[in-house]
Design an enzyme around this catalytic site. Structure first.
Site, PDB file in Angstrom:
ATOM      1  CG  HIS A 127     103.827  -8.449 -18.764  1.00  0.00           C
ATOM      2  ND1 HIS A 127     102.471  -8.261 -18.831  1.00  0.00           N
ATOM      3  CD2 HIS A 127     104.359  -7.530 -19.609  1.00  0.00           C
ATOM      4  CE1 HIS A 127     102.181  -7.293 -19.674  1.00  0.00           C
ATOM      5  NE2 HIS A 127     103.322  -6.816 -20.160  1.00  0.00           N
ATOM      6  NE  ARG A 179     102.547   3.097 -14.640  1.00  0.00           N
ATOM      7  CZ  ARG A 179     101.555   3.860 -15.096  1.00  0.00           C
ATOM      8  NH1 ARG A 179     100.455   3.990 -14.388  1.00  0.00           N
ATOM      9  NH2 ARG A 179     101.669   4.488 -16.245  1.00  0.00           N
TER      10      ARG A 179
END
Length: 234
Positions: free
Chosen positions: A87, A106
């Site tokens: 997200h 990440r």
């Protein structure tokens, strides 16, 4: 569907940097031409792509948006993201609460290291509509100013307190666990049984509340209060 999504995303993340930059520049050029011609590019997230590319030129995360749902939260709405769901917060302000974690992997839109093998292996690829992640608050029957955002996990919950400025004092009830109070709007002084003196709080202020400890808030300015409380309901 999940296996196809995993395969497509993994191939993207494993692509050479030069290839990503070249193809991204071609896409940006095509969308820019459509925008200049007055065409609607909403169905291909055109405006978002141009915005992200301006902020993170050549970043692989610009392509990642086409694997994700685009969701706009309105004031008072909440969503739950379980572990391993990628997200990104694109703009605006929100209150985020999460369980204790030392694991941040990440996927893009960053200058920091991306662990591609770990990322591609750990993600959840089960597709679902974005609206399925929304959940409504529950209003307290004891406190007319309090609403509870309880996600489908026991790790944490968030309380929202909206107190009218006409009230001169508000009591934050004791809980079985420690909690954190965040002042978003309003100016008060807080007092607790363990504090030696009153604690001034205003917008941006944070107060730690111990387990089984109540807090009394006295409004020092007659304006509405907006307070969030992160806690664990045992």
């Amino acid at each position: 569907m999940a296996s196809a999504l995993q395969s497509g995303f993994s191939h993207l993340m494993e692509s050479k940097k030069q290839l990503v930059v070249e193809q991204l520049n071609l896409l940006v050029k095509r969308i820019s031409q459509q925008v200049a011609a007055g065409n609607n590019v909403e169905d291909i997230c055109g405006e978002l792509l141009l915005q992200l590319h301006q902020q993170y030129p050549g970043d692989i995360g610009c392509f990642a948006i086409y694997f994700l749902n685009l969701l706009t939260l309105k004031p008072g709405e909440a969503m739950f993201l379980e572990a391993n769901v990628p997200h990104a917060y694109l703009k605006g302000d929100c209150v985020e609460c999460m369980a204790c974690s030392d694991n941040t992997v990440r996927a893009g839109l960053t200058s920091k290291f991306i662990d591609v093998p770990t990322l591609c292996e750990m993600l959840s690829y089960t597709p679902s509509p974005s609206k399925d992640r929304l959940f409504p608050p529950k209003w307290s029957q004891e406190d007319p100013y309090l609403s509870l955002y309880a996600p489908p996990v026991p790790d944490f919950a968030v309380m929202k307190m909206e107190v009218p400025g006409s009230d001169t004092e508000y009591k934050v009830s004791a809980l079985d666990s420690a909690s954190i109070l965040l002042m978003v709007q309003g100016t008060v002084t807080a007092s607790t049984p363990t504090a030696q003196a009153e604690i001034p709080l205003k917008r941006g202020g944070v107060l730690f509340i111990g387990a089984n400890e109540s807090v009394s808030l006295k409004l020092t300015v007659p304006e509405d209060l907006l307070i969030f409380r992160a806690c664990c309901l045992l």
